[in-house]
Design a protein around this motif. Structure first.
Motif, PDB file in Angstrom:
ATOM      1  N   ASN A 133      30.259  53.597  58.960  1.00  0.00           N
ATOM      2  CA  ASN A 133      29.854  52.886  57.750  1.00  0.00           C
ATOM      3  C   ASN A 133      30.968  51.959  57.279  1.00  0.00           C
ATOM      4  N   VAL A 134      30.861  50.657  57.619  1.00  0.00           N
ATOM      5  CA  VAL A 134      31.873  49.674  57.221  1.00  0.00           C
ATOM      6  C   VAL A 134      31.214  48.606  56.368  1.00  0.00           C
ATOM      7  N   SER A 135      31.818  48.298  55.227  1.00  0.00           N
ATOM      8  CA  SER A 135      31.310  47.249  54.346  1.00  0.00           C
ATOM      9  C   SER A 135      32.429  46.259  54.052  1.00  0.00           C
ATOM     10  N   LEU A 136      32.081  44.973  54.001  1.00  0.00           N
ATOM     11  CA  LEU A 136      33.073  43.944  53.666  1.00  0.00           C
ATOM     12  C   LEU A 136      33.585  44.114  52.240  1.00  0.00           C
ATOM     13  N   ASN A 137      32.848  44.851  51.421  1.00  0.00           N
ATOM     14  CA  ASN A 137      33.254  45.069  50.027  1.00  0.00           C
ATOM     15  C   ASN A 137      34.159  46.287  49.857  1.00  0.00           C
ATOM     16  N   GLU A 138      34.500  46.932  50.976  1.00  0.00           N
ATOM     17  CA  GLU A 138      35.371  48.116  50.920  1.00  0.00           C
ATOM     18  C   GLU A 138      36.758  47.712  50.422  1.00  0.00           C
ATOM     19  N   PRO A 139      37.307  48.416  49.409  1.00  0.00           N
ATOM     20  CA  PRO A 139      38.642  48.072  48.919  1.00  0.00           C
ATOM     21  C   PRO A 139      39.735  48.371  49.942  1.00  0.00           C
ATOM     22  N   VAL A 140      40.781  47.560  49.900  1.00  0.00           N
ATOM     23  CA  VAL A 140      41.929  47.716  50.800  1.00  0.00           C
ATOM     24  C   VAL A 140      43.139  48.146  49.965  1.00  0.00           C
ATOM     25  N   PRO A 141      43.860  49.205  50.368  1.00  0.00           N
ATOM     26  CA  PRO A 141      45.047  49.617  49.619  1.00  0.00           C
ATOM     27  C   PRO A 141      46.035  48.452  49.495  1.00  0.00           C
ATOM     28  N   GLY A 142      46.512  48.229  48.283  1.00  0.00           N
ATOM     29  CA  GLY A 142      47.415  47.098  48.053  1.00  0.00           C
ATOM     30  C   GLY A 142      46.722  45.998  47.280  1.00  0.00           C
ATOM     31  N   GLY A 143      45.405  45.856  47.501  1.00  0.00           N
ATOM     32  CA  GLY A 143      44.652  44.857  46.751  1.00  0.00           C
ATOM     33  C   GLY A 143      43.555  44.183  47.550  1.00  0.00           C
ATOM     34  N   GLY A 144      42.498  43.784  46.851  1.00  0.00           N
ATOM     35  CA  GLY A 144      41.399  43.062  47.467  1.00  0.00           C
ATOM     36  C   GLY A 144      40.452  43.943  48.257  1.00  0.00           C
ATOM     37  N   THR A 145      39.484  43.298  48.883  1.00  0.00           N
ATOM     38  CA  THR A 145      38.511  43.979  49.730  1.00  0.00           C
ATOM     39  C   THR A 145      38.692  43.496  51.169  1.00  0.00           C
ATOM     40  N   ILE A 146      37.934  44.092  52.080  1.00  0.00           N
ATOM     41  CA  ILE A 146      37.998  43.644  53.472  1.00  0.00           C
ATOM     42  C   ILE A 146      37.657  42.157  53.557  1.00  0.00           C
ATOM     43  N   ARG A 147      36.669  41.726  52.780  1.00  0.00           N
ATOM     44  CA  ARG A 147      36.278  40.306  52.789  1.00  0.00           C
ATOM     45  C   ARG A 147      37.459  39.412  52.396  1.00  0.00           C
ATOM     46  N   ASP A 148      38.239  39.830  51.408  1.00  0.00           N
ATOM     47  CA  ASP A 148      39.410  39.045  50.992  1.00  0.00           C
ATOM     48  C   ASP A 148      40.436  38.935  52.119  1.00  0.00           C
ATOM     49  N   HIS A 149      40.483  39.950  52.966  1.00  0.00           N
ATOM     50  CA  HIS A 149      41.486  40.010  54.029  1.00  0.00           C
ATOM     51  C   HIS A 149      41.031  39.360  55.340  1.00  0.00           C
ATOM     52  N   VAL A 150      39.823  38.773  55.342  1.00  0.00           N
ATOM     53  CA  VAL A 150      39.395  37.994  56.513  1.00  0.00           C
ATOM     54  C   VAL A 150      40.258  36.731  56.580  1.00  0.00           C
ATOM     55  N   LEU A 151      40.810  36.416  57.755  1.00  0.00           N
ATOM     56  CA  LEU A 151      41.654  35.235  57.892  1.00  0.00           C
ATOM     57  C   LEU A 151      40.868  33.969  57.580  1.00  0.00           C
ATOM     58  N   ARG A 152      41.531  32.973  56.989  1.00  0.00           N
ATOM     59  CA  ARG A 152      40.930  31.669  56.700  1.00  0.00           C
ATOM     60  C   ARG A 152      41.487  30.648  57.698  1.00  0.00           C
ATOM     61  N   PHE A 153      40.703  29.602  57.945  1.00  0.00           N
ATOM     62  CA  PHE A 153      41.186  28.569  58.857  1.00  0.00           C
ATOM     63  C   PHE A 153      40.608  27.209  58.510  1.00  0.00           C
ATOM     64  N   SER A 154      41.301  26.175  58.964  1.00  0.00           N
ATOM     65  CA  SER A 154      40.842  24.809  58.808  1.00  0.00           C
ATOM     66  C   SER A 154      41.271  24.043  60.050  1.00  0.00           C
ATOM     67  N   ILE A 155      40.470  23.061  60.452  1.00  0.00           N
ATOM     68  CA  ILE A 155      40.768  22.317  61.675  1.00  0.00           C
ATOM     69  C   ILE A 155      40.862  20.814  61.398  1.00  0.00           C
ATOM     70  N   ASP A 156      41.515  20.122  62.317  1.00  0.00           N
ATOM     71  CA  ASP A 156      41.627  18.671  62.271  1.00  0.00           C
ATOM     72  C   ASP A 156      40.364  18.090  62.913  1.00  0.00           C
ATOM     73  N   ASP A 157      39.272  18.061  62.148  1.00  0.00           N
ATOM     74  CA  ASP A 157      37.984  17.663  62.718  1.00  0.00           C
ATOM     75  C   ASP A 157      37.885  16.171  63.024  1.00  0.00           C
ATOM     76  N   ASP A 158      38.709  15.330  62.370  1.00  0.00           N
ATOM     77  CA  ASP A 158      38.663  13.895  62.670  1.00  0.00           C
ATOM     78  C   ASP A 158      39.799  13.466  63.601  1.00  0.00           C
ATOM     79  N   GLU A 159      40.564  14.447  64.085  1.00  0.00           N
ATOM     80  CA  GLU A 159      41.605  14.234  65.092  1.00  0.00           C
ATOM     81  C   GLU A 159      42.648  13.188  64.685  1.00  0.00           C
ATOM     82  N   ASP A 160      43.058  13.237  63.408  1.00  0.00           N
ATOM     83  CA  ASP A 160      44.112  12.333  62.940  1.00  0.00           C
ATOM     84  C   ASP A 160      45.466  13.032  62.848  1.00  0.00           C
ATOM     85  N   GLY A 161      45.517  14.279  63.331  1.00  0.00           N
ATOM     86  CA  GLY A 161      46.770  15.031  63.313  1.00  0.00           C
ATOM     87  C   GLY A 161      47.051  15.736  62.005  1.00  0.00           C
TER      88      GLY A 161
END
Length: 205
Positions: A133-161
């Motif tokens: 039983n795993v939920s993204l809303n499960e609290p994480v010791p130290g702070g936040g939930t599992i959802r908060d601890h999912v890595l974020r990312f962004s890419i250079d979609d227009d290839e301008d560096g």
């Protein structure tokens, strides 16, 4: 004639032992935290490298990654599954049907079922997965939930560096890179001192 310890002497010894034990525990906790932060830094770096590898191998950004990685995308089970399928990241995945659209997608499963998460959240996922039983809303010791601890990312979609990184709360920064990846850190909050990033301060524009 043998003389035993007095009550005062015993209390002093117990007090010294308590102080030494407390200091040792504090040092141990600090070492564990540093190890987890280092592990998270390595993970963030590996995900950034994986994104660049996918771009180089494919000759362009896959549409699924483009749609998710503009400004502040989440390294969800679907996006992580896409990277795993392309052999860019070593994660558990399989082809499943999207419940909302009926589309077949590659999705992370098992201990990776919540997406690519910080080591702090990974411990919670591992513990909860043992009970099935795993939920993204499960609290994480130290702070936040599992959802908060999912890595974020962004890419250079227009290839301008340049990559535009958008944090929760409206703050944004432009980074000289092909892909940027970041994590909230142990406290579960973005924009605080313990955030972990794939880029150096000198790469910010």
């Amino acid at each position: 004639m043998k003389r035993g310890f007095t009550l005062v002497e015993m209390l002093i010894v117990i007090g010294i032992i308590a102080i030494l034990t407390g200091a040792a525990m504090t040092g141990f906790r600090g070492a564990v935290e540093k190890a987890q932060a280092a592990k998270c830094q390595e993970l963030v770096h590996n995900v950034s490298t994986a994104l660049v590898k996918v771009f180089q191998d494919n000759g362009s950004w896959p549409s699924r990654i483009i749609s998710a990685g503009q400004g502040s995308g989440e390294m969800t089970a679907e996006i992580g599954g896409e990277l795993a399928r392309r052999k860019a990241l070593s994660l558990n995945y399989r082809l499943v049907e999207n419940e909302e659209t009926g589309e077949k997608v590659y999705k992370l499963v098992g201990l990776d079922q919540c997406g690519v998460v910080s080591p702090w959240a990974a411990e919670v996922v591992k513990r909860k997965a043992a009970n099935g039983n795993v939920s993204l809303n499960e609290p994480v010791p130290g702070g936040g939930t599992i959802r908060d601890h999912v890595l974020r990312f962004s890419i250079d979609d227009d290839e301008d560096g340049l990559v535009k990184v958008s944090y929760e709360g409206g703050k944004s920064v432009t980074v000289r890179a092909s892909a940027a990846v970041w994590c909230c850190g142990r406290d579960g909050k973005f924009g605080t001192r313990d955030d972990i990033k794939s880029w150096a301060k000198g790469q910010e524009k």
